[in-house]
Write an enzyme that holds these catalytic residues in place. Structure first.
Site, mmCIF file in Angstrom:
data_model
loop_
_atom_site.group_PDB
_atom_site.id
_atom_site.type_symbol
_atom_site.label_atom_id
_atom_site.label_comp_id
_atom_site.label_asym_id
_atom_site.label_seq_id
_atom_site.Cartn_x
_atom_site.Cartn_y
_atom_site.Cartn_z
ATOM 1 N N ARG A 31 0.692 -1.045 -0.018
ATOM 2 C CA ARG A 31 -0.057 -0.264 0.108
ATOM 3 C C ARG A 31 0.784 1.327 -0.103
ATOM 4 O O ARG A 31 0.308 2.457 0.079
ATOM 5 C CB ARG A 31 -1.059 0.160 1.029
ATOM 6 C CG ARG A 31 -1.999 -1.067 1.094
ATOM 7 C CD ARG A 31 -3.078 -1.234 2.025
ATOM 8 N NE ARG A 31 -2.999 -0.625 3.210
ATOM 9 C CZ ARG A 31 -4.013 -0.394 4.148
ATOM 10 N NH1 ARG A 31 -5.277 -0.484 3.593
ATOM 11 N NH2 ARG A 31 -3.848 0.024 5.192
ATOM 12 N N ASP A 32 2.296 1.132 -0.034
ATOM 13 C CA ASP A 32 2.839 2.358 -0.339
ATOM 14 C C ASP A 32 4.306 2.136 -1.181
ATOM 15 O O ASP A 32 5.410 2.596 -0.635
ATOM 16 C CB ASP A 32 3.169 2.967 1.032
ATOM 17 C CG ASP A 32 3.765 4.482 1.040
ATOM 18 O OD1 ASP A 32 3.457 5.006 -0.144
ATOM 19 O OD2 ASP A 32 4.216 4.877 1.875
#
Length: 184
Positions: free
Chosen positions: A74-75
């Site tokens: 997610r990043d």
């Protein structure tokens, strides 16, 4: 490498990344094709490990497979990737990572991470609510990081990208992952 708890706080100790983050390295260095290739393969291996439930040894026989949870980072971005001394990449900063639950909720689809690396569907809140969609959010960022790597290759834009080398890279990916293809 080590991990554990100290005073109710988790910790993890990683191998020292001699070359720092991929982002800072690519800003200051044009890379050769062998290093570019090493970066791409080690990066894709890390993503493969996170996104697929089945782990196996080199032989891919069903009896040797191990189940693990699917994890979305997610990043994913070049500043969250470290370069080891052997020029393999190491995905870092799992602060926003999520083990995908069996049942997803709307909270699993919030805009989290770095906007520059988010797909338009997530920014527009038009994403389907499936675990596959969450993995595809990571894959959008993977594509951007791969672009950052390839455009810093000394031979970019045209010397290395002849059909034979693309075919070789595609075959290596297919042998390793069995589910990727590169269109020529």
């Amino acid at each position: 490498m080590s991990h554990g708890w100290h005073d109710l706080s988790p910790y993890i100790i990683l191998e020292y990344a001699q070359y720092g983050s991929l982002e800072s390295y690519l800003r200051s260095t044009k890379i050769s094709w062998p290093i570019c290739y090493s970066f791409l393969l080690s990066f894709l291996n890390a993503i493969d490990y996170l996104h697929y439930e089945e782990l196996s040894t080199n032989d891919y026989q069903t009896s040797n497979r191990i189940q693990k949870p699917i994890i979305t980072h997610r990043d994913i971005k070049s500043s969250n990737i470290l370069i080891k001394s052997n020029f393999n990449l190491c995905l870092a900063d799992f602060g926003l990572a999520k083990i995908l639950p069996t049942i997803l909720t709307t909270n699993d689809f919030i805009q989290i991470g770095t906007y520059r690396y988010m797909p338009p569907e997530l920014l527009e809140l038009a994403i389907t609510h499936t675990s596959d969609a969450l993995c595809k959010v990571d894959m959008y960022a993977v594509g951007l990081v791969m672009w950052e790597i390839v455009t810093q290759c000394q031979e970019y834009p045209c010397k290395i990208f002849v059909k034979n080398e693309i075919d070789h890279f595609s075959n290596c990916l297919f042998e390793r992952f069995g589910r990727l293809s590169i269109a020529v």
